[in-house]
Design an enzyme around this catalytic site. Sequence first.
Site, mmCIF file in Angstrom:
data_model
loop_
_atom_site.group_PDB
_atom_site.id
_atom_site.type_symbol
_atom_site.label_atom_id
_atom_site.label_comp_id
_atom_site.label_asym_id
_atom_site.label_seq_id
_atom_site.Cartn_x
_atom_site.Cartn_y
_atom_site.Cartn_z
ATOM 1 N N LYS A 95 52.783 -68.577 -8.218
ATOM 2 C CA LYS A 95 53.836 -69.380 -7.586
ATOM 3 C C LYS A 95 53.808 -69.261 -6.083
ATOM 4 O O LYS A 95 54.117 -70.212 -5.379
ATOM 5 C CB LYS A 95 55.217 -68.987 -8.129
ATOM 6 N N LYS A 131 47.448 -74.041 -18.368
ATOM 7 C CA LYS A 131 48.637 -74.080 -19.225
ATOM 8 C C LYS A 131 49.404 -75.393 -19.078
ATOM 9 O O LYS A 131 49.496 -75.914 -17.971
ATOM 10 C CB LYS A 131 49.522 -72.901 -18.775
ATOM 11 N N LYS A 148 55.677 -77.668 -17.055
ATOM 12 C CA LYS A 148 56.732 -78.657 -16.899
ATOM 13 C C LYS A 148 56.783 -79.233 -15.492
ATOM 14 O O LYS A 148 57.456 -80.219 -15.260
ATOM 15 C CB LYS A 148 58.087 -78.102 -17.319
HETATM 16 P P1 TYM Z 1 59.796 -70.961 -18.483
HETATM 17 O O1 TYM Z 1 61.027 -71.698 -18.149
HETATM 18 O O2 TYM Z 1 58.604 -71.099 -17.622
HETATM 19 O O3 TYM Z 1 59.345 -71.286 -19.962
HETATM 20 C C1 TYM Z 1 60.262 -71.225 -21.042
HETATM 21 C C2 TYM Z 1 59.578 -70.698 -22.279
HETATM 22 O O4 TYM Z 1 58.486 -71.529 -22.646
HETATM 23 C C3 TYM Z 1 57.298 -70.742 -22.747
HETATM 24 N N1 TYM Z 1 56.180 -71.566 -22.273
HETATM 25 C C4 TYM Z 1 55.113 -71.882 -23.008
HETATM 26 N N2 TYM Z 1 54.772 -71.549 -24.267
HETATM 27 C C5 TYM Z 1 53.599 -72.050 -24.740
HETATM 28 N N3 TYM Z 1 52.780 -72.841 -24.016
HETATM 29 C C6 TYM Z 1 53.081 -73.197 -22.748
HETATM 30 N N4 TYM Z 1 52.278 -73.985 -22.062
HETATM 31 C C7 TYM Z 1 54.296 -72.698 -22.192
HETATM 32 N N5 TYM Z 1 54.909 -72.852 -20.995
HETATM 33 C C8 TYM Z 1 56.052 -72.141 -21.057
HETATM 34 C C9 TYM Z 1 57.542 -69.541 -21.881
HETATM 35 O O5 TYM Z 1 56.729 -68.452 -22.262
HETATM 36 C C10 TYM Z 1 59.003 -69.281 -22.104
HETATM 37 O O6 TYM Z 1 59.201 -68.554 -23.292
HETATM 38 N N6 TYM Z 1 60.957 -66.398 -16.887
HETATM 39 C C11 TYM Z 1 61.118 -67.325 -17.976
HETATM 40 C C12 TYM Z 1 62.559 -67.686 -18.273
HETATM 41 C C13 TYM Z 1 63.431 -66.498 -18.502
HETATM 42 C C14 TYM Z 1 63.483 -65.730 -19.686
HETATM 43 C C15 TYM Z 1 64.485 -64.740 -19.453
HETATM 44 C C16 TYM Z 1 62.800 -65.774 -20.895
HETATM 45 C C17 TYM Z 1 64.334 -66.001 -17.638
HETATM 46 N N7 TYM Z 1 64.983 -64.932 -18.199
HETATM 47 C C18 TYM Z 1 64.785 -63.792 -20.406
HETATM 48 C C19 TYM Z 1 63.110 -64.805 -21.853
HETATM 49 C C20 TYM Z 1 64.092 -63.832 -21.603
HETATM 50 C C21 TYM Z 1 60.389 -68.603 -17.605
HETATM 51 O O7 TYM Z 1 60.148 -68.892 -16.486
HETATM 52 O O8 TYM Z 1 60.147 -69.407 -18.662
#
Ligand code: TYM
Length: 331
Positions: free
Chosen positions: A114, A196, A199
């Site tokens: 990032k 990957k 979004k």
């Molecule tokens: P974020 O918002 O980037 O993504 C949300 C969830 O989606 C999963 N994910 C994916 N899984 C499979 N293939 C992909 N291409 C893919 N892209 C994203 C992520 O692994 C995630 O589970 N830091 C976290 C958000 C967060 C969080 C937490 C998660 C904040 N606090 C506490 C769990 C517990 C994040 O940025 O996810």
Amino acid sequence: MDDKKIIFSGIQPTGCITLGNYLGALKNWVSLQHDYHCCFSVVDMHSITVRQDPVALRKRCMEFLAQYLACGIDGEENLVFFQSHVPAHAELAWVLNCNVYMGELSRMTQFKDKSAKHENNINAGLFTYPVLMAADILLYKTDLVPVGSDQKQHLELARDVAIRFNNLYGETFTVPEPFIPKEGARVMSLQDPTSKMSKSDPNVNGFISILDKPEDIARKFKRAVTDSESEVAYREGKDGVNNLLSIYASVTGKTVDEAVAEFAGCGYGVFKERVGEAVAEELRPIRERYEDLMKNKDYLETVYRTGAEKARGITARTMSKVYRKVGFVNR
Ligand code: TYM
């Protein structure tokens, strides 16, 4: 209190919820929700580590909440809320910040990625982002965190800080375990299957939004990058085909081997069409429920207000324990 274990997970309200987020996280939240006490948060505080337009962010937060529910999350049985409505997340993050080392945070691959992408805004929040995530998890005595594989390193850090704090101050936090699905833990971009599915990908053909219409889903799969061979097989060097096979397996609940057998002798054209159809079929009811939910703002408000109120109760107890342990005077 029953003996159900506890789940916490969240998605950042940036871009749109993709098929990656759905298969890596949301779909598993739905299937685990009745066997655990669950907290599912729209982690709005994490999202401002990257510049956001305030008007768009507020709107998107509501849309994300409605999408959680549209995917089948029960908003009454679980705690569904906005992270910023529960002040203990920021409070615990501060205490944990004082127990995490700069070296640990500099090793986080997401921070490196990032900061390369947002050269002009490498803010302190971006650096300490995993500490806020650890706070999210540890506040609720979470046992299990269902996430995609990209969050594994952050979860390791949450475990390390929980263990460190417990060693220093006595038993306080539960050490959480990740729940990473066998298929769908890392859905790749349809346009560049070596990276990957994201979004915030500027190329809309690279990702599927869970709200995409069937015709858009069909078109994106039709254009998905594969390779110059013609055999539907799962092996090294066939990143595009492997990705489509994993998506298909994850959506249909079949194994990759079963999927390979099913497509034996099919050309890529038919293969891509069938994967697209399976995805469109899975997402169709979500889009329909979403449209209904967005017409019912009162219901959404009841869900997030009730969720946050309960979350404030739980987390206030955790914080008073933490503050006592570190030596603050009772309020
Ligand atoms: P974020 O918002 O980037 O993504 C949300 C969830 O989606 C999963 N994910 C994916 N899984 C499979 N293939 C992909 N291409 C893919 N892209 C994203 C992520 O692994 C995630 O589970 N830091 C976290 C958000 C967060 C969080 C937490 C998660 C904040 N606090 C506490 C769990 C517990 C994040 O940025 O996810």
